[in-house]
Design a protein around this motif. Structure first.
Motif, PDB file in Angstrom:
ATOM      1  N   ASP A  31       0.833  -1.212   0.000  1.00 48.17           N
ATOM      2  CA  ASP A  31       0.000   0.000   0.000  1.00 48.17           C
ATOM      3  C   ASP A  31       0.863   1.255   0.000  1.00 48.17           C
ATOM      4  O   ASP A  31       0.558   2.230  -0.695  1.00 48.17           O
ATOM      5  CB  ASP A  31      -0.921   0.030   1.236  1.00 48.17           C
ATOM      6  N   HIS A  34       2.250   1.875  -3.548  1.00 46.29           N
ATOM      7  CA  HIS A  34       1.238   2.426  -4.463  1.00 46.29           C
ATOM      8  C   HIS A  34       0.898   3.879  -4.088  1.00 46.29           C
ATOM      9  O   HIS A  34       0.744   4.730  -4.969  1.00 46.29           O
ATOM     10  CB  HIS A  34      -0.025   1.560  -4.475  1.00 46.29           C
ATOM     11  N   MET A  37       3.673   5.999  -5.265  1.00 49.60           N
ATOM     12  CA  MET A  37       3.618   6.151  -6.729  1.00 49.60           C
ATOM     13  C   MET A  37       2.543   7.164  -7.124  1.00 49.60           C
ATOM     14  O   MET A  37       2.745   7.968  -8.025  1.00 49.60           O
ATOM     15  CB  MET A  37       3.347   4.807  -7.397  1.00 49.60           C
ATOM     16  N   ASP A  38       1.391   7.110  -6.443  1.00 49.48           N
ATOM     17  CA  ASP A  38       0.336   8.078  -6.762  1.00 49.48           C
ATOM     18  C   ASP A  38       0.791   9.498  -6.436  1.00 49.48           C
ATOM     19  O   ASP A  38       0.468  10.447  -7.135  1.00 49.48           O
ATOM     20  CB  ASP A  38      -0.962   7.746  -6.005  1.00 49.48           C
ATOM     21  N   LEU A  62       3.224  -6.241  -6.794  1.00 47.82           N
ATOM     22  CA  LEU A  62       2.601  -4.940  -7.081  1.00 47.82           C
ATOM     23  C   LEU A  62       1.564  -5.004  -8.199  1.00 47.82           C
ATOM     24  O   LEU A  62       0.858  -4.032  -8.442  1.00 47.82           O
ATOM     25  CB  LEU A  62       3.679  -3.914  -7.446  1.00 47.82           C
ATOM     26  N   GLY A  63       1.488  -6.118  -8.911  1.00 44.49           N
ATOM     27  CA  GLY A  63       0.503  -6.210  -9.997  1.00 44.49           C
ATOM     28  C   GLY A  63       0.817  -7.284 -11.012  1.00 44.49           C
ATOM     29  O   GLY A  63       1.614  -8.183 -10.767  1.00 44.49           O
ATOM     30  N   LYS A 126       1.752  -0.034 -17.065  1.00 50.29           N
ATOM     31  CA  LYS A 126       1.456   0.754 -15.866  1.00 50.29           C
ATOM     32  C   LYS A 126       2.804   1.202 -15.288  1.00 50.29           C
ATOM     33  O   LYS A 126       3.356   2.209 -15.724  1.00 50.29           O
ATOM     34  CB  LYS A 126       0.670  -0.115 -14.880  1.00 50.29           C
ATOM     35  N   TYR A 127       3.383   0.409 -14.389  1.00 52.48           N
ATOM     36  CA  TYR A 127       4.695   0.766 -13.844  1.00 52.48           C
ATOM     37  C   TYR A 127       5.805   0.039 -14.604  1.00 52.48           C
ATOM     38  O   TYR A 127       5.635  -1.107 -15.018  1.00 52.48           O
ATOM     39  CB  TYR A 127       4.848   0.320 -12.391  1.00 52.48           C
ATOM     40  N   SER A 204      -6.243   6.258 -10.500  1.00 48.02           N
ATOM     41  CA  SER A 204      -6.357   6.407  -9.046  1.00 48.02           C
ATOM     42  C   SER A 204      -6.368   7.852  -8.565  1.00 48.02           C
ATOM     43  O   SER A 204      -6.939   8.126  -7.509  1.00 48.02           O
ATOM     44  CB  SER A 204      -5.298   5.589  -8.299  1.00 48.02           C
ATOM     45  N   ASP A 258       5.651   5.494 -13.200  1.00 51.01           N
ATOM     46  CA  ASP A 258       4.289   5.295 -13.686  1.00 51.01           C
ATOM     47  C   ASP A 258       4.220   5.819 -15.120  1.00 51.01           C
ATOM     48  O   ASP A 258       4.245   7.034 -15.345  1.00 51.01           O
ATOM     49  CB  ASP A 258       3.312   6.044 -12.763  1.00 51.01           C
TER      50      ASP A 258
END
Ligand code: OGA
Ligand code: MN
Length: 293
Positions: A31, A34, A37-38, A62-63, A126-127, A204, A258
Motif C-alpha cells: 500500500d 502504491h 507512486m500516486d 505490485l501487480g 502501468k509501472y 487512481s 508510472d
C-alpha cells in the motif's frame, strides 16, 4: 523500520526508505508503494543488486506482469534474459557490449528519445521497474518528465486541441525519427501501430496528463506533418527542465515509474562500457481508447 518518502524531483519523483525490495512485502508495504507512486510518479529505492527472482517477486507483489516478447530486435537465440524482463543493457548473450554499429544497439538508441513504455501496445504499461546491475563510466542517466505538470501548465488553446485526439503509436515511428529504417517485413508487421488517446485520466488520482511518446507518429484525421509538429510542440513543452528529474544510477538502485503520467529517456554513455539494466513491467488496466473508435 518505518517507511519514509521524500521528494527529490522538481514537482514529482521521490525517494523511499524503510522497504527492502529484495524481501517479501507486507500488505502495508505494498500500500505504501502504491501511495508513493500516486504521490510522486517516480520512486527511487537504493539497495543491493537483486537476483532475477527477487526482482520478479517484488514486481508480482505490485501487480500483473507484462512480457517483453517480440519488442526488440534480439532473435530468440540471442536472448540474455527470460521474456518477463526487458533487457535494457547494451550486452549480448556473452555479456559483451554491442559493437557500435550493431543493429540491436542502434534500435535500442530509440530509448534516448522521450517515451512511455509499451505505448506501442494496445494495453500499455502501468509501472516500469528498472534495476541497475552495472553503471557506465560516465553519462547513462535516466531522465523523467512529469506529464501531469505538462498538462496542467499547457495553454488553453493547445489543451482544447489535444482533448479527444487519438494517435497511432509504433516503434517504427520512434526509430524513423533517428533514421533507423532497415526493418524486415516480419519486424514491420510485428511493430504495427496501435491507437492511444493523447490525453488520459489517471485511474487512481483522477488527474489528467498528456500521453506523449516518441512512438506516436500520427493523429487520426490529421495530415501527418501537422500531427508530427503538434506532437513535437507538446513534447517540447512537456520536457522543459522544470518538469524533469534526472536519475544518476548507482549499482543496486531500483527505480519505479508510472508510465501513465510520465515520459522518460536514457542519456548517452560510452558504447564500450558495460551498462547492465534489467526491467520488469506491470501491465496497465486496458486500452486507452476503445478499439472500436
Ligand atoms: C526503459 C528505458 C532508459 C535507460 O527501461 O524502459 O527506457 O536509461 N530505460 O536505460
Ligand atoms: Mn523505456
Amino acid at each position: 523500520m518505518p517507511v519514509k518518502t521524500r521528494q527529490i524531483g522538481p514537482c514529482f519523483a521521490g525517494e523511499i526508505d524503510g522497504i527492502d525490495p529484495a524481501k517479501p512485502l507486507s500488505p502495508a508495504e505494498v500500500d505504501a508503494i502504491h501511495a508513493g507512486m500516486d504521490e510522486y510518479a517516480v520512486l527511487v529505492f537504493h539497495g543491493r543488486p537483486m537476483t532475477q527472482k527477487e526482482q520478479l517477486d517484488f514486481t508480482r507483489s505490485l501487480g500483473e506482469l507484462e512480457h517483453s516478447t517480440g519488442t526488440s530486435l534480439r532473435a530468440a537465440k540471442d536472448i540474455r534474459l527470460p521474456s518477463v524482463f526487458a533487457d535494457v543493457s547494451n550486452l549480448d548473450k556473452d555479456e559483451k557490449p554491442f559493437l557500435r554499429d550493431d543493429r540491436r544497439r542502434l534500435f535500442a538508441i530509440g530509448n534516448r528519445l522521450w517515451h512511455s513504455d509499451s505505448s506501442f501496445k494496445t494495453t500499455p504499461a502501468k509501472y516500469s521497474l528498472l534495476h541497475c546491475l552495472s553503471v557506465a563510466s560516465k553519462g547513462g542517466n535516466t531522465e523523467f518528465a512529469d506529464m501531469r505538470a505538462a498538462y496542467d501548465t499547457l495553454d488553453g488553446e493547445r489543451k482544447a486541441l489535444a482533448e479527444g485526439l487519438v494517435c497511432e503509436h509504433s516503434q517504427i515511428y520512434s526509430r524513423q525519427q533517428l533514421g533507423f529504417m532497415d526493418l524486415t517485413e516480419e519486424e514491420k508487421l510485428r511493430f504495427a501501430p496501435v491507437l492511444q488517446t493523447l490525453v488520459r485520466t489517471h485511474p487512481s488520482t483522477g488527474r489528467k496528463s498528456l500521453y506523449l511518446s516518441s512512438h506516436a507518429g500520427s493523429i487520426i484525421g490529421w495530415p501527418v506533418p501537422e500531427a508530427r509538429f503538434f506532437l513535437r510542440d507538446l513534447t517540447e513543452h512537456a520536457t522543459q527542465r522544470r518538469f524533469v528529474y534526472s536519475h544518476k544510477w548507482a549499482v543496486g538502485d531500483l527505480v519505479i515509474w508510472d508510465n501513465r503520467r510520465t515520459m522518460h529517456r536514457a542519456r548517452p554513455y560510452p558504447p564500450e562500457d558495460r551498462r547492465d539494466m534489467r526491467r520488469t513491467t506491470l501491465q496497465g488496466e486496458g486500452p486507452t481508447v476503445s478499439q472500436a473508435a
